[in-house]
Design a protein around this motif. Structure first.
Motif, PDB file in Angstrom:
ATOM      1  N   ARG A  74       0.823  -1.217   0.000  1.00 24.09           N
ATOM      2  CA  ARG A  74       0.000   0.000   0.000  1.00 24.09           C
ATOM      3  C   ARG A  74       0.851   1.258   0.000  1.00 24.09           C
ATOM      4  O   ARG A  74       0.452   2.274  -0.579  1.00 24.09           O
ATOM      5  N   LEU A  75       2.011   1.197   0.625  1.00 24.82           N
ATOM      6  CA  LEU A  75       2.915   2.344   0.553  1.00 24.82           C
ATOM      7  C   LEU A  75       3.374   2.533  -0.889  1.00 24.82           C
ATOM      8  O   LEU A  75       3.469   3.669  -1.377  1.00 24.82           O
ATOM      9  N   GLY A  76       3.641   1.412  -1.595  1.00 26.04           N
ATOM     10  CA  GLY A  76       4.007   1.515  -3.008  1.00 26.04           C
ATOM     11  C   GLY A  76       2.912   2.176  -3.822  1.00 26.04           C
ATOM     12  O   GLY A  76       3.174   3.046  -4.660  1.00 26.04           O
ATOM     13  N   VAL A  77       1.660   1.786  -3.570  1.00 24.77           N
ATOM     14  CA  VAL A  77       0.533   2.397  -4.289  1.00 24.77           C
ATOM     15  C   VAL A  77       0.455   3.894  -3.988  1.00 24.77           C
ATOM     16  O   VAL A  77       0.294   4.719  -4.904  1.00 24.77           O
ATOM     17  N   ALA A  78       0.554   4.245  -2.715  1.00 25.89           N
ATOM     18  CA  ALA A  78       0.458   5.654  -2.322  1.00 25.89           C
ATOM     19  C   ALA A  78       1.588   6.478  -2.942  1.00 25.89           C
ATOM     20  O   ALA A  78       1.362   7.609  -3.398  1.00 25.89           O
ATOM     21  N   LEU A  79       2.785   5.917  -2.964  1.00 19.93           N
ATOM     22  CA  LEU A  79       3.916   6.630  -3.561  1.00 19.93           C
ATOM     23  C   LEU A  79       3.728   6.802  -5.065  1.00 19.93           C
ATOM     24  O   LEU A  79       4.029   7.858  -5.626  1.00 19.93           O
ATOM     25  N   LEU A  80       3.210   5.764  -5.726  1.00 23.33           N
ATOM     26  CA  LEU A  80       2.961   5.870  -7.162  1.00 23.33           C
ATOM     27  C   LEU A  80       1.918   6.945  -7.447  1.00 23.33           C
ATOM     28  O   LEU A  80       2.052   7.731  -8.391  1.00 23.33           O
ATOM     29  N   ARG A  81       0.884   7.009  -6.611  1.00 26.18           N
ATOM     30  CA  ARG A  81      -0.175   7.997  -6.809  1.00 26.18           C
ATOM     31  C   ARG A  81       0.305   9.424  -6.550  1.00 26.18           C
ATOM     32  O   ARG A  81      -0.274  10.382  -7.057  1.00 26.18           O
ATOM     33  N   THR A  82       1.340   9.577  -5.755  1.00 23.76           N
ATOM     34  CA  THR A  82       1.841  10.921  -5.443  1.00 23.76           C
ATOM     35  C   THR A  82       3.068  11.283  -6.280  1.00 23.76           C
ATOM     36  O   THR A  82       3.755  12.263  -5.978  1.00 23.76           O
ATOM     37  N   GLY A  83       3.335  10.496  -7.323  1.00 21.72           N
ATOM     38  CA  GLY A  83       4.419  10.837  -8.238  1.00 21.72           C
ATOM     39  C   GLY A  83       5.798  10.401  -7.809  1.00 21.72           C
ATOM     40  O   GLY A  83       6.793  10.910  -8.343  1.00 21.72           O
ATOM     41  N   HIS A  84       5.886   9.459  -6.880  1.00 18.37           N
ATOM     42  CA  HIS A  84       7.189   8.964  -6.423  1.00 18.37           C
ATOM     43  C   HIS A  84       7.384   7.524  -6.893  1.00 18.37           C
ATOM     44  O   HIS A  84       7.478   6.578  -6.105  1.00 18.37           O
ATOM     45  N   ALA A  85       7.412   7.365  -8.209  1.00  9.94           N
ATOM     46  CA  ALA A  85       7.439   6.028  -8.802  1.00  9.94           C
ATOM     47  C   ALA A  85       8.694   5.249  -8.435  1.00  9.94           C
ATOM     48  O   ALA A  85       8.643   4.035  -8.223  1.00  9.94           O
ATOM     49  N   GLN A  86       9.834   5.938  -8.379  1.00  7.70           N
ATOM     50  CA  GLN A  86      11.084   5.232  -8.069  1.00  7.70           C
ATOM     51  C   GLN A  86      11.035   4.609  -6.678  1.00  7.70           C
ATOM     52  O   GLN A  86      11.418   3.450  -6.482  1.00  7.70           O
ATOM     53  N   GLU A  87      10.543   5.360  -5.705  1.00  4.32           N
ATOM     54  CA  GLU A  87      10.425   4.818  -4.349  1.00  4.32           C
ATOM     55  C   GLU A  87       9.374   3.711  -4.303  1.00  4.32           C
ATOM     56  O   GLU A  87       9.524   2.728  -3.577  1.00  4.32           O
ATOM     57  N   ALA A  88       8.331   3.855  -5.106  1.00  6.41           N
ATOM     58  CA  ALA A  88       7.276   2.833  -5.145  1.00  6.41           C
ATOM     59  C   ALA A  88       7.834   1.493  -5.604  1.00  6.41           C
ATOM     60  O   ALA A  88       7.449   0.437  -5.080  1.00  6.41           O
ATOM     61  N   ILE A  89       8.738   1.509  -6.574  1.00 11.56           N
ATOM     62  CA  ILE A  89       9.309   0.265  -7.092  1.00 11.56           C
ATOM     63  C   ILE A  89       9.950  -0.553  -5.978  1.00 11.56           C
ATOM     64  O   ILE A  89       9.772  -1.769  -5.887  1.00 11.56           O
ATOM     65  N   GLY A  90      10.681   0.122  -5.093  1.00  8.05           N
ATOM     66  CA  GLY A  90      11.337  -0.582  -3.993  1.00  8.05           C
ATOM     67  C   GLY A  90      10.336  -1.282  -3.085  1.00  8.05           C
ATOM     68  O   GLY A  90      10.564  -2.420  -2.646  1.00  8.05           O
ATOM     69  N   HIS A  91       9.225  -0.631  -2.800  1.00 11.14           N
ATOM     70  CA  HIS A  91       8.235  -1.229  -1.895  1.00 11.14           C
ATOM     71  C   HIS A  91       7.429  -2.331  -2.582  1.00 11.14           C
ATOM     72  O   HIS A  91       7.100  -3.333  -1.942  1.00 11.14           O
ATOM     73  N   PHE A  92       7.133  -2.184  -3.871  1.00  9.99           N
ATOM     74  CA  PHE A  92       6.457  -3.271  -4.580  1.00  9.99           C
ATOM     75  C   PHE A  92       7.356  -4.509  -4.638  1.00  9.99           C
ATOM     76  O   PHE A  92       6.897  -5.644  -4.458  1.00  9.99           O
ATOM     77  N   THR A  93       8.640  -4.282  -4.902  1.00 12.58           N
ATOM     78  CA  THR A  93       9.584  -5.393  -4.967  1.00 12.58           C
ATOM     79  C   THR A  93       9.674  -6.113  -3.630  1.00 12.58           C
ATOM     80  O   THR A  93       9.673  -7.351  -3.562  1.00 12.58           O
ATOM     81  N   GLU A  94       9.728  -5.343  -2.545  1.00 14.09           N
ATOM     82  CA  GLU A  94       9.811  -5.939  -1.209  1.00 14.09           C
ATOM     83  C   GLU A  94       8.509  -6.660  -0.860  1.00 14.09           C
ATOM     84  O   GLU A  94       8.528  -7.746  -0.252  1.00 14.09           O
ATOM     85  N   ALA A  95       7.381  -6.081  -1.245  1.00  9.53           N
ATOM     86  CA  ALA A  95       6.093  -6.723  -0.966  1.00  9.53           C
ATOM     87  C   ALA A  95       6.016  -8.085  -1.637  1.00  9.53           C
ATOM     88  O   ALA A  95       5.578  -9.071  -1.026  1.00  9.53           O
ATOM     89  N   GLU A  96       6.484  -8.172  -2.878  1.00  9.37           N
ATOM     90  CA  GLU A  96       6.438  -9.467  -3.570  1.00  9.37           C
ATOM     91  C   GLU A  96       7.417 -10.459  -2.958  1.00  9.37           C
ATOM     92  O   GLU A  96       7.129 -11.652  -2.853  1.00  9.37           O
ATOM     93  N   ARG A  97       8.558  -9.973  -2.536  1.00  9.38           N
ATOM     94  CA  ARG A  97       9.524 -10.859  -1.867  1.00  9.38           C
ATOM     95  C   ARG A  97       8.919 -11.460  -0.604  1.00  9.38           C
ATOM     96  O   ARG A  97       9.180 -12.626  -0.259  1.00  9.38           O
ATOM     97  N   LEU A  98       8.084 -10.689   0.056  1.00  9.52           N
ATOM     98  CA  LEU A  98       7.480 -11.142   1.308  1.00  9.52           C
ATOM     99  C   LEU A  98       6.197 -11.948   1.078  1.00  9.52           C
ATOM    100  O   LEU A  98       5.613 -12.443   2.037  1.00  9.52           O
ATOM    101  N   GLY A  99       5.765 -12.070  -0.181  1.00 12.41           N
ATOM    102  CA  GLY A  99       4.615 -12.924  -0.452  1.00 12.41           C
ATOM    103  C   GLY A  99       3.422 -12.275  -1.116  1.00 12.41           C
ATOM    104  O   GLY A  99       2.386 -12.924  -1.284  1.00 12.41           O
TER     105      GLY A  99
END
Length: 283
Positions: A74-99
């Motif tokens: 959800r932090l990745g989604v919020a960051l993407l919606r606020t124009g912080h796509a680069q930071e969002a990538i890190g959180h999406f990647t970590e979310a998938e690593r965690l399941g």
């Protein structure tokens, strides 16, 4: 000088054992749960589309619970919606690593890369999403602001086709279309009897192209059949039911352009052996 009796001096090896045991015990303590009030606050902000506030709350949640899959996502989604796509990538990647489920996560990673102008990475992730079964985005591709940068790329059409195939696989599978020649409204008479009263047979395509449905009507006789291609056995199946209580089941395949079904009927009166039968639907 003698030591007080309440103080014990341990040999160094025993001290190491005691310290090790304490560390092991500490490692088995239950993980600290994130604050419930902050979780509720973050969820409310997320559902209301208050993206900046949601990003702040989920970032705070991750401080006390860094393994939170949902918080990373959800932090990745919020960051993407606020124009912080680069930071969002890190959180999406970590979310998938965690399941986190790959289809949705890969789709959002593709959107984040597209927003950054990383075309190849974007299409790699979008393909990974559709290959994993992602069905349909909440916003059509043409209206998605994150994907506007890909509008002139021919690979976007491949993504659209893959999404449509995932959503309605039968409409895009060649085997499911083999029996389409039967679709229509037919007058049916016994062979060689052109003046006999006609039965009516209405054949329609149902359930997103997966089922060919037959509705038969004749004087004193009504019935229906359901025809579907079963990819698990690479065969067509027909199940017929009628107003006499009849229940027939056939299996078959297309042969020389015609649909050939084989099955068996209930035993004739006074017998116990089922009657083998064959149906051929000529193109």
């Amino acid at each position: 000088m003698s030591l007080p009796r309440s103080v014990a001096v341990l040999p160094s090896y025993r001290l190491a054992v005691v310290l090790g045991a304490l560390l092991v015990a500490a490692s088995h303590l239950p993980a600290q749960s994130p604050p419930a009030d902050l979780e509720q606050k973050a969820l409310g902000q997320f559902q209301a589309g208050q993206w900046a506030d949601a990003a702040t709350s989920y970032a705070e949640l991750l401080k006390s619970h860094p393994e939170g899959v949902q918080s990373h996502f959800r932090l990745g989604v919020a960051l993407l919606r606020t124009g912080h796509a680069q930071e969002a990538i890190g959180h999406f990647t970590e979310a998938e690593r965690l399941g986190a489920p790959a289809p949705r996560n890969a789709w959002l990673l593709g959107k984040a890369h597209a927003a950054l102008g990383h075309r190849d990475a974007a299409f790699r992730e979008l393909k990974r999403a559709t290959d994993a079964g992602f069905l349909a985005p909440p916003t059509p591709i043409e209206q998605d602001p994150d994907l506007k940068a890909l509008a002139d790329d021919p690979r976007l059409q491949q993504v659209k086709t893959a999404l449509a195939t995932n959503a309605t696989p039968c409409l895009h599978n060649a085997e499911n279309r083999e029996f389409d020649f039967w679709i229509g409204t037919w007058d049916v008479r016994p062979n060689g009897q052109p003046t006999a009263p006609a039965a009516t047979n209405i054949i329609t395509l149902e359930h997103d192209g997966c089922v060919i449905h037959e509705s038969w009507s004749a004087p004193g006789s009504t019935g229906q059949s359901f025809n579907i291609y079963d990819s698990s056995v690479d065969k067509w199946n027909q199940t017929w039911v009628d107003n006499s209580g009849g229940l027939h089941e056939y299996w078959g395949n297309l042969k020389d352009g015609n649909m050939l079904y084989e099955g068996s009927l209930a035993p004739l009166p006074g017998t116990t052996t089922r009657v083998r039968t064959r149906l051929t639907f000529f193109h």
